[in-house]
Design a protein around this motif. Structure first.
Motif, short mmCIF file in Angstrom:
data_model
loop_
_atom_site.label_atom_id
_atom_site.label_comp_id
_atom_site.label_asym_id
_atom_site.label_seq_id
_atom_site.Cartn_x
_atom_site.Cartn_y
_atom_site.Cartn_z
N UNK B 33 24.59 12.25 -25.56
CA UNK B 33 25.86 12.33 -24.84
C UNK B 33 26.50 13.69 -25.09
N UNK B 35 30.38 15.17 -24.90
CA UNK B 35 31.78 14.83 -24.77
C UNK B 35 32.62 16.10 -24.84
N UNK B 45 33.66 11.57 -21.77
CA UNK B 45 32.21 11.65 -21.62
C UNK B 45 31.88 12.54 -20.42
N UNK B 48 25.45 11.71 -19.80
CA UNK B 48 24.65 10.84 -20.65
C UNK B 48 23.19 10.96 -20.24
N UNK B 91 31.54 18.08 -27.96
CA UNK B 91 30.73 17.34 -28.92
C UNK B 91 29.46 16.83 -28.25
#
Lengths: 111, 112
Positions: B33, B35, B45, B48, B91
């Protein structure tokens, strides 16, 4: 989509006291509820999680409770220590890949 | 286990420049993922991947953002051209399927 609300936004506690953070969610299909701790300059760290088939889970000084009927869950930290100072995030998921995060609670433990 | 590794930790770039953020997921994890975290919008988000394939990119804000995962141990998030409003902490997280995600330390991006 899922909406997660988190309260309070800030929390100051005396060292040794307990801290409680509460979250509500909107999607009744949610079945996974993790809690993350984020220290300054670091990434969120998974500290505890609970799934919908249990009502409470404990790990040393932290515990999480879940009320599926009311669609809310809580994080309890007992005997708080200065190192517990951080931002805490709750999240909810229906079990696929998506996590919906709360806005975070800044916890300050006063020595 | 070294956890999720991101690089660089900090990036300062001028508006209009290309920025590439890098991520090495936890070995054995098959979900990755990306973020973005800002004060205004919290944790969002962006994209993915499952088994190196992009499954959901609905969170990617604009065509200026792109992400790749050429193999199970590496992913990139690219912004071209960068704008000041892209300034945030990005992230990367990985999981062994499902939503139980483990986050990296993040890349703090500043676009001036």
């Amino acid at each position: 989509g899922e909406n997660v609300e988190q309260h309070p936004s800030t929390l100051s506690v005396q060292e040794g006291d307990s801290a409680v953070i509460k979250c509500t969610y909107s999607d009744s299909a949610s079945n996974y509820f993790p809690w993350y701790k984020q220290e300054l300059g670091k990434g969120p760290q998974l500290i505890i999680d609970i799934r919908s088939n249990v009502g409470e889970k404990k790990d040393q000084r932290i515990a999480v409770t879940l009320n599926k009927t009311a669609k809310h869950f809580s994080l309890h930290i007992t005997e708080t220590q200065p190192e517990d100072s951080a931002v805490y995030f709750c999240a909810a998921s229906t079990g696929n890949y998506k996590l919906s995060f709360g806005a975070g609670t800044t916890v300050t433990v006063r020595a | 286990d070294a956890g999720v590794i991101q690089s660089p930790r900090h990036e300062v770039t001028e508006m209009g420049q290309e920025v590439t953020l890098r991520c090495k997921p936890i070995s054995g994890h098959n979900s990755l993922f990306w973020y973005r975290q800002t004060m205004m919008r919290g944790l969002e988000l962006l994209i993915y991947f499952n088994n190196n394939v992009p499954i959901d990119d609905s969170g990617m804000p604009e065509d200026r953002f792109s992400a790749k995962m050429p193999n199970a141990s590496f992913s990139t998030l690219k912004i071209q051209p960068s704008e000041p409003r892209d300034s945030a902490v990005y992230f990367c997280a990985s999981s062994l399927s499902g939503p139980e995600a483990f986050f990296g330390q993040g890349t703090r991006l500043t676009v001036v």
